[in-house]
Structure formats: C-alpha cells, structure tokens
Design an enzyme around this catalytic site. Sequence first.
Site, short mmCIF file in Angstrom:
data_model
loop_
_atom_site.label_atom_id
_atom_site.label_comp_id
_atom_site.label_asym_id
_atom_site.label_seq_id
_atom_site.Cartn_x
_atom_site.Cartn_y
_atom_site.Cartn_z
N PHE A 62 0.80 -1.23 0.00
CA PHE A 62 0.00 0.00 0.00
C PHE A 62 0.84 1.29 0.00
CE2 PHE A 62 -4.31 -1.84 1.71
CZ PHE A 62 -4.56 -2.38 0.46
N ASP A 302 -1.03 -9.78 -4.27
CA ASP A 302 0.22 -9.05 -4.51
C ASP A 302 -0.08 -7.67 -5.11
OD1 ASP A 302 2.86 -8.37 -4.55
OD2 ASP A 302 3.40 -9.64 -6.24
O1 DOR Z 1 6.03 -7.20 -8.88
C1 DOR Z 1 6.24 -6.95 -7.71
N1 DOR Z 1 5.97 -5.75 -7.18
N2 DOR Z 1 6.79 -7.90 -6.93
C2 DOR Z 1 7.25 -7.62 -5.71
O2 DOR Z 1 7.83 -8.48 -5.10
C3 DOR Z 1 7.12 -6.27 -5.15
C4 DOR Z 1 6.02 -5.55 -5.77
C5 DOR Z 1 6.05 -4.07 -5.47
O3 DOR Z 1 6.12 -3.71 -4.30
O4 DOR Z 1 5.99 -3.26 -6.40
#
Ligand code: DOR
Length: 443
Positions: A62, A302
């Site tokens: 976030f 994610d």
């Molecule tokens: O694609 C990703 N974005 N993988 C991650 O491990 C971190 C995340 C991010 O925080 O942007």
Amino acid sequence: MFDLLISGGTVVSPMGTGGADVGIRGGKIAAIGSLSGAPAAETYGARGLHVLPGVIDTQVHFREPGNEHKEDLESGSRGAVLGGVTAVFEMPNTHPPTTTRLALNDKLARARGRMHCDYAFFVGATPQNIGALGELERAPGVAGVKAFLGSSTGTLLLDEDEAILGALRGGHRRMAVHSEDEARLRERKTLAESGKPQTHPVWRDVETARRSTERVLALARRAGRRLHVLHVTTAEELPLLAGARDIATAETTPQHLTLAAPECYERLGTYAQMNPPIRDATHRDALWRAVREGLIDVIGSDHAPHTRAEKDKTYPETPSGMPGVQTLVTILLDHVNAGRLSLSRFVDLTSEGAARIYGIAAKGRIVEGYDADFTVVDLQAKRHIENSWIASKSGWTPFDGMETTGWPVATIIRGQIVMRDGAVVLPGRGAPVRFLETLAPVT
Ligand code: DOR
C-alpha cells in the site's frame, strides 16, 4: 436481540453450503440457522446471494509511507472493501521499510481510523535487524516476517545463506519469502532487453525461482522454521513444495492463474510486468493443478500499484507490479463460474487458508464466536471490470475490459456493513488482525 441479521442467504460454513440466517452481536457471529423473526437492530436481506467468510488478502503493497503518490493506506483499503476484501496483510517494502519498531509503530498509527478494512503489517528482514526480528514478529498487528531473497521493488534484500538462516533461527512464526535467486538475477540482468517487457520472464527465469525455493526450503528445514512461499509461479517449484508440506505453505495470485505469456506482454506490455513474472500457459496450468490438488494454500493479490507514468517508461526502467486487491474476488469468482474452482475451495484459499497458515485468531470461517466478517457475493452478476472502478491511486487494472461473472455486493467487517452495492458506506474503522501467537494477556 442481534445488532445485525443477515437473512435468507446461502451461507458457506463448516456445516456446508446452504440456506441460513446469521445473527451478529458485538461484532461477533452469535447464531447461524433459521432466525427469521428474531429481533435485530438492522437486517441485511441476502436472498439470492452467497454469504462467504470475509476474504483476507494476505499480500498487498500500500506504499505508505514514502510513495503515497501510488497508494496510501486509505485508498488501498478502500479498493479492498470495494472488492469484497475484509482484511489485508501489508508488505514492508515502503520508504522507510518496515524493519524497526519505530517504522512499525508509525504504520500502525497511520492505519488507525483511516483503513477501511482490518489489517496487519509484515516486518521486513534485513542483515541489520536479524537480532530484532524475534521480538518484532510478536508485536500486535504484525502478520509475521517477510524476506526478499531476490530484490524487487524497494531496497529490502536478504540473500546470503547465513543471513537467511539467522532470520529463520531468530523467530518462531511462519516466515514469508519472495523467492527469486539474487545471484542469478544479477548474472542475467542483461537479458532484460530495452523496450521488450516480454523478456522479463527470460531474465527472471524459471530456474531463478526454482533454485531459490529449493535453497530456502533446505535452510528452513535446517532451522526447523515454518515458511510461506509467496507468489509461486513455476511448475518446477511445485514438487519441491510437495516434498516440504510439513514446513512450507504456498501462495499464488489471481494474475498468475489468469494471464499468460506471450499474450499478456503483447497486449499489456509493461503493465503485465511483475516479480516473479507472469509465465507461459504451461506454468499457469500447473498452478491450476496445484490449486485443485491443495498444494497451494492461499491466493493473495500481490496488489502492487505503480502509476501509469512509471509504467509508461521504457522497459526495464519500469517498475514491477500491478494492482489487484479490488479485483481478486471477482476474478476468482469468474473462475468458480467457469468450473475451474469450487466455491468451497475459493473460501479455503481466501479465508480459511489465510487463517490456518498465519494463525489468525477467530477469523476466516463462519462459526459462532468468530469475528462477523463476510464477503457477500452475487454469483450470477455479470459486469465488466473497468479502470474507472479502481480506487487505487494508480487508477488501472490489468483486467480492464474483462467481463466477469460473480461480484461482491457487500463487505461486512466485525458486524458493520462497510461496502454495500458498490459504495463505501462507513468511514474507515479497520482494526489490527489478531493472531494466536501474539494474543495480549488480559490484565
Ligand atoms: O512485482 C512486484 N511488485 N513484486 C514484488 O515483489 C514487489 C512488488 C512491489 O512492491 O511493487
């Protein structure tokens, strides 16, 4: 007398799936059964709807503090409740990262009165804070420790065997890992071709993930520590996980189950770029098999928002990640409607699984005495996902234009209707999720 009566819905609970009313008192489930005529301060009519345990998204980013132009705790959690999510576990790769008591307390203070859903925060493992992790992971509001074994967005990294072992030995709760091998990522970086996001899974290849997962499972076994492998993306990691069921649980994401290379890179370009990458359909099919067979314990979004301006740069200067907290429920319900997932398995992956692997206290099932968290869904509703619906400050979704069947119509958190018919109807009253291993003694 109930505070709230959810009447006439089809309830998915340990008793099975069937018509029942749910009575709520003091934020908890007080009764399940035939309760028509029971006095209640408020009634929510759920006829024709399914009443599911509140969906818990155990992996979101976030961005607060540090990158509030992409997202903050208010906007991110607004997206969550609009999408039917009742609790989120937020990742530590903010600026500053959540690696100290000070940074953790700051996040908890920022969350209070602003987050629309319940929440917990991960503490990031670094070579510098290994000695403090055992204490940090026991703080109220903490979901556990997260280690980035390969670098991704932000500065967090724990890639030396000794450091990983130190973190594993330094605590007790299940430790979550981003599993990509840092040395191999460095060696192969030149394979990321300028302007060609389709080379993202060539650079961050299958072996990068497989090697890292093999190594961290061996280290966890040596340390005798429980592990959770986040966003598993390859067929090759699945037998490794199957051989470590006593110590390891696994997550995959809606996007890895829905998108596939090369099509996603042709259509979405850098908007499909994330870590670990979206791979070809053979991996997607293998992940579906693992979901169906029970090898995957949980699905997390994610949610990793980045602005369009950032995504519109030239690959590989573009950041990895895509928003997802708001679309998780409808994307998965669409898979339910397509026959790829049963509704009870959906509940297992998004509520019960989260509660089981992280030891959440009294959430994740529709059971008397549990928190009255519900994701109420209309399995028949058909709508297009649109960028304009997305509450995230990033303002886009990789699923823009997709028609899905099955939508959340209400988000109820500890007995309070927070989202109703697509509108947030209460100000942020989220509270920290409680965990079995960190319950505070009653004084
Ligand atoms: O694609 C990703 N974005 N993988 C991650 O491990 C971190 C995340 C991010 O925080 O942007």
